[in-house]
Write a protein that holds these residues in place. Structure first.
Motif, PDB file in Angstrom:
ATOM      1  N   ASP A  14     -21.871  86.055 -27.760  1.00 23.32           N
ATOM      2  CA  ASP A  14     -21.913  85.329 -26.496  1.00 23.32           C
ATOM      3  C   ASP A  14     -22.349  86.283 -25.380  1.00 23.32           C
ATOM      4  OD1 ASP A  14     -21.249  84.186 -24.003  1.00 23.32           O
ATOM      5  OD2 ASP A  14     -19.666  82.966 -24.909  1.00 23.32           O
ATOM      6  N   ALA A  41     -20.171  86.402 -22.170  1.00 24.70           N
ATOM      7  CA  ALA A  41     -18.938  87.172 -22.362  1.00 24.70           C
ATOM      8  C   ALA A  41     -19.245  88.665 -22.312  1.00 24.70           C
ATOM      9  CB  ALA A  41     -18.277  86.793 -23.682  1.00 24.70           C
ATOM     10  N   ARG A  74     -15.415  86.400 -28.001  1.00 23.86           N
ATOM     11  CA  ARG A  74     -16.684  85.701 -27.757  1.00 23.86           C
ATOM     12  C   ARG A  74     -17.873  86.656 -27.799  1.00 23.86           C
ATOM     13  NH1 ARG A  74     -15.459  83.546 -22.311  1.00 23.86           N
ATOM     14  NH2 ARG A  74     -17.723  83.478 -22.141  1.00 23.86           N
TER      15      ARG A  74
END
Length: 196
Positions: free
Chosen positions: A18, A21, A13
Motif C-alpha cells: 500500500d 501507507a 498495509r
C-alpha cells in the motif's frame, strides 16, 4: 513497549504494497531519521545516504517485520548503525589520506572501531533505559549509585518494601533486555534468543 494500533496498521498495509501507507510511514519517521543524523553530526550528503539506506532496508524488512509495534525502535537503531558506518568510513578515509596514515592506520582504526562500537552500545542502552517505566528507571539508577546503597536505603528512598527490591530489579532488567533498541543492537529476538 507501547502498542500503537496506527503504526501496526500502517506497517501491515505498507508490507502488502500500500503506497499511501508507505508514504504515511515516511512522513511519520523521516524526521526521526534526520534528527539522529543531526545528533551524530553526519553532514548533509552523508545524511542523505543514511536516510536512503535506512528506507531501502525498511522496504526489504517491512513484510517480514515480526513485531510491527517495534518499528520506531528498529528505525532508530538502524539509523544509528548507519550513521556509525558512515562516520567510521569517513574516519578511515581521513586516516588513509593523512601523511602519517600508513603508520597510524593499524592502531588508530582499531581504537576508533572500539570507540564507535562503545558509543553505539551506549546509545542503544540509553534509548532502552529511557523507555522503561519511571519506577524501573528510578530503581536501577538508585541501585547503581556510588557508593552502592543498601536495600534499606533503597527502600527508604523509593518507598518500596525491602523484599520487593530484588524481584522488581529482576523484572526491570528483563524489560531492559527485551527493549527493541537492545535486541536490534545485539541481533536478538524479543525473548533474548539470537536471530539465525
Amino acid at each position: 513497549m507501547r502498542e500503537d494500533p496506527t503504526v501496526i496498521a500502517l506497517v501491515t498495509r505498507a508490507g502488502k504494497g500500500d503506497e499511501a501507507a508507505w508514504n504515511e510511514l515516511l512522513d511519520r519517521y523521516l524526521p526521526l531519521m534526520w534528527s539522529i543524523c543531526n545528533r551524530y553530526r553526519v553532514g548533509r550528503p552523508d545524511a542523505d545516504d543514511v536516510v536512503q539506506t535506512v528506507c531501502l532496508r525498511l522496504v526489504e524488512q517491512l513484510a517480514v517485520l515480526r513485531t510491527p509495534s517495534a518499528l520506531p525502535g528498529w528505525i532508530a537503531v538502524t539509523t544509528q548503525r548507519e550513521c556509525f558506518r558512515v562516520l567510521r568510513s569517513a574516519r578511515k578515509r581521513e586516516l588513509s589520506e593523512s601523511p602519517l596514515g600508513g603508520d597510524l592506520a593499524g592502531d588508530g582504526s582499531e581504537v576508533i572501531e572500539r570507540e564507535l562500537e562503545r558509543a553505539e552500545f551506549q546509545a542503544a542502552m540509553r534509548a532502552a533505559f529511557a523507555q522503561l517505566p519511571p519506577l524501573c528507571r528510578d530503581l536501577l539508577t538508585t541501585l547503581m549509585g556510588d557508593p552502592r546503597p543498601s536495600y534499606a536505603e533503597v527502600s527508604r528512598q523509593l518507598s518500596m518494601p525491602v523484599g520487593g527490591i530484588g524481584p522488581n530489579r529482576a523484572r526491570c532488567l528483563a524489560k531492559l533486555r527485551r527493549s527493541p533498541y537492545l535486541t536490534a543492537y545485539l541481533g536478538l529476538d524479543e525473548e533474548g534468543e539470537g536471530n539465525a
